[in-house]
Design a protein around this motif. Structure first.
Motif, PDB file in Angstrom:
ATOM      1  N   PRO A  22      10.671 -12.198-100.151  1.00 36.43           N
ATOM      2  CA  PRO A  22      11.051 -12.459 -98.960  1.00 36.43           C
ATOM      3  C   PRO A  22      11.315 -13.788 -98.670  1.00 36.43           C
ATOM      4  CG  PRO A  22       8.810 -11.550 -99.094  1.00 36.43           C
ATOM      5  CD  PRO A  22       9.279 -11.840-100.496  1.00 36.43           C
ATOM      6  N   ALA A  23      12.453 -13.913 -97.767  1.00 33.65           N
ATOM      7  CA  ALA A  23      12.992 -15.241 -97.379  1.00 33.65           C
ATOM      8  C   ALA A  23      12.312 -16.003 -96.643  1.00 33.65           C
ATOM      9  CB  ALA A  23      14.357 -14.800 -96.753  1.00 33.65           C
ATOM     10  N   ASP A  24      11.234 -15.652 -95.846  1.00 31.26           N
ATOM     11  CA  ASP A  24      10.322 -16.491 -95.189  1.00 31.26           C
ATOM     12  C   ASP A  24       9.209 -17.123 -95.671  1.00 31.26           C
ATOM     13  OD1 ASP A  24       9.249 -13.862 -95.382  1.00 31.26           O
ATOM     14  OD2 ASP A  24       8.471 -14.258 -93.401  1.00 31.26           O
ATOM     15  N   LEU A  25       9.170 -16.708 -97.267  1.00 27.20           N
ATOM     16  CA  LEU A  25       8.019 -17.261 -98.176  1.00 27.20           C
ATOM     17  C   LEU A  25       8.800 -17.996 -99.258  1.00 27.20           C
ATOM     18  CD1 LEU A  25       5.950 -13.989 -98.854  1.00 27.20           C
ATOM     19  CD2 LEU A  25       5.428 -15.842 -97.095  1.00 27.20           C
TER      20      LEU A  25
END
Length: 241
Positions: A22-25
């Protein structure tokens, strides 16, 4: 960090992002280099994977994210010349993940993560435990009405819990029994009075009702259950399951 660890770590990170990390993690974690080190040395792999699972889940990654991340590492191992077989790595990671999930489930069953107090199931277990047969158990109950309290329900629970926790003795148990009630199991009526006064001194106490009840020792289980339901009406609306 050795060159071999750095190289495999970089390759693993890139492959994990290719597989959909995931790009947001954040991918970087303290456990990742330890996992690579364990792969290359053949020592301490399961504890390192356990730490990785703990840190991944703690940063809001899902089980699926963790599994894909390990698959990414496994796909890099054949080019590393050393390390476990990819299938062995995946199997060890699955075991580590189950251990962390099981640990967190046990902790969640026993302790409220918001207040740090016992859950209501765990508190009732403490109250009915034969371990208190040699004392005179009493229960201190602090209740408040949401509309009258100077805090929100969540803030009320954490405020009372923070005020109470430092004063609990080794054989005393406190739990969030209902949404607007916290109870404390103590070993004598004198101790119940002490904690009752402590709670009455809490800021906002005019809206906080504190009561003390003695546990009916020697009564049959059905009578004890009736006593609990009388003391905690919230157990009628939301029974223990």
């Amino acid at each position: 960090m050795s060159a071999a660890v750095t190289t495999l770590l970089t390759t693993w990170r890139a492959r994990s992002h290719e597989l959909g990390w995931p790009a947001d993690l954040p991918w970087e974690t303290d456990a990742a280099p330890a996992v690579v080190e364990a792969c290359l040395t053949g020592s301490g792999l399961l504890p390192a994977l356990r730490d990785l699972a703990d840190q991944r889940l703690g940063s809001a990654a899902t089980d699926g994210d963790f599994e894909r991340d390990v698959d990414a590492l496994a796909s890099c191992l054949p080019g590393a010349a050393l390390g476990p077989a990819p299938a062995d790595l995946v199997a060890a990671a699955a075991r580590a993940l189950r251990e962390i999930v099981a640990r967190d489930a046990l902790l969640a069953h026993a302790r409220d993560p918001v207040t740090g107090l016992r859950t209501r199931s765990a508190f009732v277990h403490d109250l009915t435990s034969p371990g208190y047969a040699d004392v005179d158990p009493h229960v201190v109950v602090a209740r408040w009405e949401p509309a009258a309290a100077p805090w929100s329900t969540m803030s009320a629970r954490t405020t009372i819990a923070d005020h109470l926790r430092p004063h609990l003795g080794p054989r005393e148990s406190a739990g969030s029994v209902g949404p607007c009630e916290i109870a404390v199991l103590v070993t004598s009526p004198e101790r119940a009075e002490q904690l009752g006064e402590l709670l009455r001194d809490l800021p906002g106490a005019p809206s906080l009702t504190v009561s003390i009840a003695g546990w009916p020792r020697g009564a049959d289980p059905a009578r004890q259950a009736e006593w609990l339901l009388d003391l905690f009406p919230s157990l009628v609306d939301e029974p223990l399951i």
